[in-house]
Write a protein that holds these residues in place. Structure first.
Motif, PDB file in Angstrom:
ATOM      1  N   ASP A   1       0.815  -1.208   0.000  1.00 47.55           N
ATOM      2  CA  ASP A   1       0.000   0.000   0.000  1.00 47.55           C
ATOM      3  C   ASP A   1       0.853   1.264   0.000  1.00 47.55           C
ATOM      4  O   ASP A   1       1.999   1.262   0.454  1.00 47.55           O
ATOM      5  CB  ASP A   1      -0.954   0.000   1.197  1.00 47.55           C
ATOM      6  N   TYR A   2       0.243   2.329  -0.513  1.00 45.82           N
ATOM      7  CA  TYR A   2       0.912   3.626  -0.620  1.00 45.82           C
ATOM      8  C   TYR A   2       0.228   4.656   0.268  1.00 45.82           C
ATOM      9  O   TYR A   2      -0.958   4.549   0.546  1.00 45.82           O
ATOM     10  CB  TYR A   2       0.800   4.156  -2.055  1.00 45.82           C
ATOM     11  N   SER A   3       1.009   5.676   0.662  1.00 48.73           N
ATOM     12  CA  SER A   3       0.417   6.834   1.330  1.00 48.73           C
ATOM     13  C   SER A   3       1.188   8.062   0.862  1.00 48.73           C
ATOM     14  O   SER A   3       2.419   8.059   0.843  1.00 48.73           O
ATOM     15  CB  SER A   3       0.539   6.687   2.849  1.00 48.73           C
ATOM     16  N   PHE A   4       0.467   9.092   0.447  1.00 43.53           N
ATOM     17  CA  PHE A   4       1.129  10.308  -0.032  1.00 43.53           C
ATOM     18  C   PHE A   4       0.786  11.536   0.801  1.00 43.53           C
ATOM     19  O   PHE A   4       1.334  12.599   0.569  1.00 43.53           O
ATOM     20  CB  PHE A   4       0.756  10.573  -1.501  1.00 43.53           C
ATOM     21  N   SER A   5      -0.125  11.396   1.773  1.00 50.88           N
ATOM     22  CA  SER A   5      -0.562  12.610   2.471  1.00 50.88           C
ATOM     23  C   SER A   5       0.548  13.154   3.381  1.00 50.88           C
ATOM     24  O   SER A   5       0.689  14.367   3.533  1.00 50.88           O
ATOM     25  CB  SER A   5      -1.853  12.364   3.242  1.00 50.88           C
ATOM     26  N   GLY A   6       1.372  12.271   3.973  1.00 53.59           N
ATOM     27  CA  GLY A   6       2.472  12.722   4.828  1.00 53.59           C
ATOM     28  C   GLY A   6       3.513  13.489   4.017  1.00 53.59           C
ATOM     29  O   GLY A   6       4.043  14.513   4.456  1.00 53.59           O
ATOM     30  N   LEU A   7       3.776  13.000   2.827  1.00 54.30           N
ATOM     31  CA  LEU A   7       4.751  13.649   1.943  1.00 54.30           C
ATOM     32  C   LEU A   7       4.279  15.060   1.586  1.00 54.30           C
ATOM     33  O   LEU A   7       5.056  16.016   1.625  1.00 54.30           O
ATOM     34  CB  LEU A   7       4.912  12.797   0.671  1.00 54.30           C
ATOM     35  N   LYS A   8       2.995  15.168   1.285  1.00 58.00           N
ATOM     36  CA  LYS A   8       2.416  16.474   0.937  1.00 58.00           C
ATOM     37  C   LYS A   8       2.565  17.444   2.107  1.00 58.00           C
ATOM     38  O   LYS A   8       3.004  18.581   1.936  1.00 58.00           O
ATOM     39  CB  LYS A   8       0.933  16.285   0.586  1.00 58.00           C
ATOM     40  N   THR A   9       2.258  16.952   3.336  1.00 60.84           N
ATOM     41  CA  THR A   9       2.336  17.832   4.506  1.00 60.84           C
ATOM     42  C   THR A   9       3.776  18.252   4.772  1.00 60.84           C
ATOM     43  O   THR A   9       4.044  19.419   5.056  1.00 60.84           O
ATOM     44  CB  THR A   9       1.752  17.110   5.748  1.00 60.84           C
ATOM     45  N   SER A  10       4.719  17.310   4.649  1.00 58.31           N
ATOM     46  CA  SER A  10       6.107  17.686   4.937  1.00 58.31           C
ATOM     47  C   SER A  10       6.623  18.667   3.882  1.00 58.31           C
ATOM     48  O   SER A  10       7.385  19.581   4.188  1.00 58.31           O
ATOM     49  CB  SER A  10       7.018  16.460   5.082  1.00 58.31           C
ATOM     50  N   PHE A  11       6.155  18.518   2.649  1.00 60.70           N
ATOM     51  CA  PHE A  11       6.547  19.463   1.595  1.00 60.70           C
ATOM     52  C   PHE A  11       5.971  20.856   1.898  1.00 60.70           C
ATOM     53  O   PHE A  11       6.663  21.861   1.785  1.00 60.70           O
ATOM     54  CB  PHE A  11       6.045  18.937   0.239  1.00 60.70           C
ATOM     55  N   LEU A  12       4.711  20.864   2.329  1.00 60.97           N
ATOM     56  CA  LEU A  12       4.049  22.140   2.659  1.00 60.97           C
ATOM     57  C   LEU A  12       4.802  22.872   3.768  1.00 60.97           C
ATOM     58  O   LEU A  12       5.121  24.058   3.650  1.00 60.97           O
ATOM     59  CB  LEU A  12       2.599  21.861   3.093  1.00 60.97           C
ATOM     60  N   TYR A  13       5.124  22.147   4.862  1.00 62.12           N
ATOM     61  CA  TYR A  13       5.818  22.784   5.985  1.00 62.12           C
ATOM     62  C   TYR A  13       7.213  23.232   5.592  1.00 62.12           C
ATOM     63  O   TYR A  13       7.680  24.291   5.991  1.00 62.12           O
ATOM     64  CB  TYR A  13       5.890  21.820   7.190  1.00 62.12           C
ATOM     65  N   PHE A  14       7.880  22.408   4.782  1.00 63.00           N
ATOM     66  CA  PHE A  14       9.239  22.733   4.354  1.00 63.00           C
ATOM     67  C   PHE A  14       9.240  24.047   3.561  1.00 63.00           C
ATOM     68  O   PHE A  14      10.036  24.948   3.825  1.00 63.00           O
ATOM     69  CB  PHE A  14       9.790  21.586   3.497  1.00 63.00           C
TER      70      PHE A  14
END
Ligand code: KG4
Ligand code: ZN
Length: 340
Positions: A211-224
């Protein structure tokens, strides 16, 4: 006798019509709706209105380009789901009325199955080719991220998939954070060519299984991005290619990590990519490397067949036509995926 199928696609923001003969594309007309760009995503009401404006000229052009008279059509195939209900209603109502008036069979098509089956299409003059079943298919689009074992045209077994955002959504959301227009995937792809994928590091999720998850990646990109903008208001402009290359690299690594895992114990000899994100140049290259390493044959749709188009709907319709799998005018569109 030749079988001519008219395909109609209207599940999201592309109005498309295609005519195929067997599995050969005679025409594939796509009217992409520009109206959504300024909103940073698809606005459903605007999409259905634009479909209504586009549908007649698009179908008319598809028939003319194919040099086929509507009376020569063997059947009409249309996307019945998943997608935006208002948009689906435009294409399905038109398909029903046209099939009824011509007294030819009506075929409902699942949009996700169609993305996969796009790999069986060819242009005129090209040899008939396609993957051999069973094959492994990574379907990556704006709405879906799925790993499928395809045992037959209509026997697609889900072996993994996203638990939150789709890969295309991850591209689109990253683009939005960077102030880039919708759809973001192609824009990120373009900037990524000039950037360094190792300049910034974004952690990817490691879910068990496939399984995949992309929501954490999106959030870390946003904060970065947000934190860096506080230090330097020009951070995005000064680093755009590197930001695009780095986020693209993270999304692709996430996709290929699970792909490798799936390939380790699959009976499949052929690896297939499908869906809008399979247009991504970095993903196509990464998939080629993975296929080489695991001694698999790789099948990629041509770029015009990766994103939404009606030729893929028509080919799915053609395989159903051969089975006599038709529907009546009372069939109802559906908005979400049917357990695929
Ligand atoms: O398959 P598709 O046309 O529509 C759906 O069924 O969702 O996929 C659209 C998605 C969008 O998220 C778009 O950003 C992404 O495909 N996409 C790309 C590229 N071209 C389209 N993503 C990354 N790189 C691309 N070159
Ligand atoms: Zn699609």
């Amino acid at each position: 006798m030749s079988v001519y199928i008219l395909g109609i696609e209207s599940s999201c923001d592309d109005t498309s019509a295609a005519v195929i003969e067997g599995t050969t594309i005679l025409s594939n007309v796509i009217a992409s709706q520009k109206v959504h760009a300024e909103y940073g995503g698809v606005v459903p009401e605007l999409a259905s209105r634009a479909h209504q404006q586009n549908i007649i000229p698009v179908i008319d052009t598809a028939l003319k380009r194919a040099k086929i008279n509507k009376n020569q059509l063997s059947a009409i195939a249309f996307t019945n789901g998943p997608g935006l209900l208002g948009s689906l209603l435009v294409g399905s109502s038109f398909a029903k009325a046209m099939a009824y008036s011509l007294n030819i069979p009506l075929i409902q098509v699942d949009h996700l199955q169609a993305h996969v089956l796009a790999n069986f299409l060819q242009k005129p003059g090209e040899p008939i080719a396609g993957p051999s079943c069973p094959f492994l298919c990574l379907t990556v689009s704006g709405g879906h991220t799925l790993l499928l074992q395809v045992n037959d045209y209509f026997d697609m077994q889900r072996i993994g998939g996203t638990i939150d955002d789709a890969a295309g959504e991850a591209f689109d959301k990253a683009a939005k954070i960077l102030g880039l227009p919708y759809p973001g995937g192609p824009v990120i792809d373009r900037y990524a060519h000039e950037g360094d994928p190792n300049r910034f590091h974004f952690a990817i999720s490691h879910l068990p299984g496939l399984d995949y998850s992309f929501s954490g990646l999106k959030t870390s990109f946003l904060y970065f991005v947000r934190d860096n903008l506080k230090e330097n208001p020009n951070f995005i402009e000064e680093n755009l290619p590197d930001l695009c290359a780095s986020i693209q690299y993270a999304i692709i690594r996430s996709l290929t990590d699970k792909l490798k895992k799936a390939l380790r114990d699959t009976p499949c000899q052929d690896l297939v990519l499908a869906g809008g994100v399979s247009a991504n140049s970095g993903l196509r290259e990464a998939a080629a490397n993975v296929a080489r390493r695991y001694h698999k044959n790789l099948f990629l749709p041509t770029l015009d067949l990766t994103t939404d188009n009606a030729a893929m709907i028509a080919v799915c319709g053609y395989f159903k036509f051969r089975q006599g799998d038709f529907v009546g005018v009372d069939v109802v569109p559906y908005s979400s995926a049917r357990g695929k």
